[in-house]
Scaffold this active site. Structure first.
Site, PDB file in Angstrom:
ATOM      1  N   SER A 131       8.652 -44.804  23.532  1.00  0.00           N
ATOM      2  CA  SER A 131       9.413 -45.839  24.239  1.00  0.00           C
ATOM      3  C   SER A 131      10.914 -45.556  24.138  1.00  0.00           C
ATOM      4  O   SER A 131      11.374 -44.547  24.658  1.00  0.00           O
ATOM      5  CB  SER A 131       9.034 -47.218  23.684  1.00  0.00           C
ATOM      6  OG  SER A 131       9.527 -48.249  24.493  1.00  0.00           O
ATOM      7  N   HIS A 172       7.229 -46.252  29.866  1.00  0.00           N
ATOM      8  CA  HIS A 172       6.449 -47.380  30.421  1.00  0.00           C
ATOM      9  C   HIS A 172       6.470 -47.281  31.954  1.00  0.00           C
ATOM     10  O   HIS A 172       6.625 -48.281  32.660  1.00  0.00           O
ATOM     11  CB  HIS A 172       7.046 -48.722  29.981  1.00  0.00           C
ATOM     12  CG  HIS A 172       7.083 -48.942  28.511  1.00  0.00           C
ATOM     13  ND1 HIS A 172       5.978 -49.311  27.780  1.00  0.00           N
ATOM     14  CD2 HIS A 172       8.110 -48.842  27.621  1.00  0.00           C
ATOM     15  CE1 HIS A 172       6.322 -49.440  26.494  1.00  0.00           C
ATOM     16  NE2 HIS A 172       7.600 -49.147  26.378  1.00  0.00           N
ATOM     17  N   GLU A 199       2.511 -45.282  29.863  1.00  0.00           N
ATOM     18  CA  GLU A 199       2.079 -45.713  28.539  1.00  0.00           C
ATOM     19  C   GLU A 199       0.850 -44.913  28.082  1.00  0.00           C
ATOM     20  O   GLU A 199       0.064 -44.449  28.904  1.00  0.00           O
ATOM     21  CB  GLU A 199       1.765 -47.213  28.552  1.00  0.00           C
ATOM     22  CG  GLU A 199       3.011 -48.071  28.775  1.00  0.00           C
ATOM     23  CD  GLU A 199       2.718 -49.551  28.814  1.00  0.00           C
ATOM     24  OE1 GLU A 199       1.535 -49.937  28.748  1.00  0.00           O
ATOM     25  OE2 GLU A 199       3.683 -50.340  28.920  1.00  0.00           O
TER      26      GLU A 199
END
Length: 266
Positions: A131, A172, A199
């Protein structure tokens, strides 16, 4: 240049599987040395370092790592304290958790700890991040911006750690509809490759500037270097973007890409 890679990088799009097969995290342990691995988890990005650090500490031990340490850096004074290099120097793998990418660069940039990370990378130690920890890998990173339609001046960018040059990472990716903001980012300099990582998906970048995809979803590579039409310098803020033509690659587990030659490896 795009092909500037010295060590190994595992760049994860976030929300990686931590309960079932754990394919990406297992690969990180494997690339770190397996049963002989000494992993350092850096929690600089998160506001919950104890909780997040404890989770990854347990996970990596369960997945076979020999040693796992969690290094929490609260401020630049800690990142500059004498002897902090010794806490990292024996690491065979370094893992950045998610959170806020500006916390990572703001806390580590130009510090003893930051320089030690660069040194480990140059020695071939694998550096991983999920992330926010993925976004910081490139020399320029996206720190904010609207999902949806590609528009000018709707995203914020800042310098990253610079481990991967002339590439901008977004994470994401499919789950948050970020194709528009990735296109907006590369429109500012079409030589820069855009890499959007879904993801539970990662790219494992080798020192020869080739990467392979690991995980359950896809990686999107956007190359606008051959574009001939753009309105990026003419549009008013918030106006829809024009950028044409664009070459796009969508890759899944086991497929790869050569960042130097800008071709997929099938």
């Amino acid at each position: 240049m795009t092909e500037h890679v010295e060590g190994k990088l595992l760049i994860i799009g976030g929300a990686e599987d931590k309960k079932n097969e754990c394919k990406i995290l297992k690969r990180f342990v494997q690339e770190s040395g397996g049963r002989e691995s000494r992993i350092t988890v850096l929690t600089a990005a998160t506001e919950y370092p104890l909780q997040v650090g404890t989770e990854y500490h347990s996970l990596f031990l369960e997945l076979g790592a020999q040693e796992v340490q969690v290094l929490d850096v609260l401020d630049r004074t800690q990142a500059n304290r004498q002897g902090i290099e010794r806490e990292l120097e024996k690491s065979t793998g370094v893992f950045f958790t998610g959170g806020d990418q500006l916390r990572i660069t703001g806390l580590l940039g130009g510090t003893l700890l930051g320089r030690m990370l660069e040194q480990l990378y140059e020695q071939g130690v694998i550096i991983a991040g999920t992330s926010a920890g993925a976004s910081v890998m490139s020399d320029t990173m996206i720190v904010g911006g609207e999902a949806g339609t590609a528009k000018k001046d709707t995203l914020t960018m800042a310098p990253g750690l610079g481990l991967l040059r002339s590439v901008v990472i977004d994470q994401h990716f499919a789950q948050r509809g970020r194709i528009g903001r990735l296109l907006s980012a590369i429109s500012q300099n079409p030589y820069v490759l855009g890499v959007g990582i879904d993801e539970d998906t990662a790219i494992l970048v080798q020192s020869d500037a080739r990467f392979s995809v690991v995980g359950t979803n896809t990686v999107t590579v956007v190359d606008a270097s051959s574009s001939t039409t753009t309105n990026v310098s003419e549009t008013t803020p918030g106006q829809a973007l024009v950028l044409s033509p664009i070459l796009m690659h969508v890759l899944s587990d086991g497929y790869g890409f050569d960042l130097k030659r800008r071709v997929s490896l099938l």
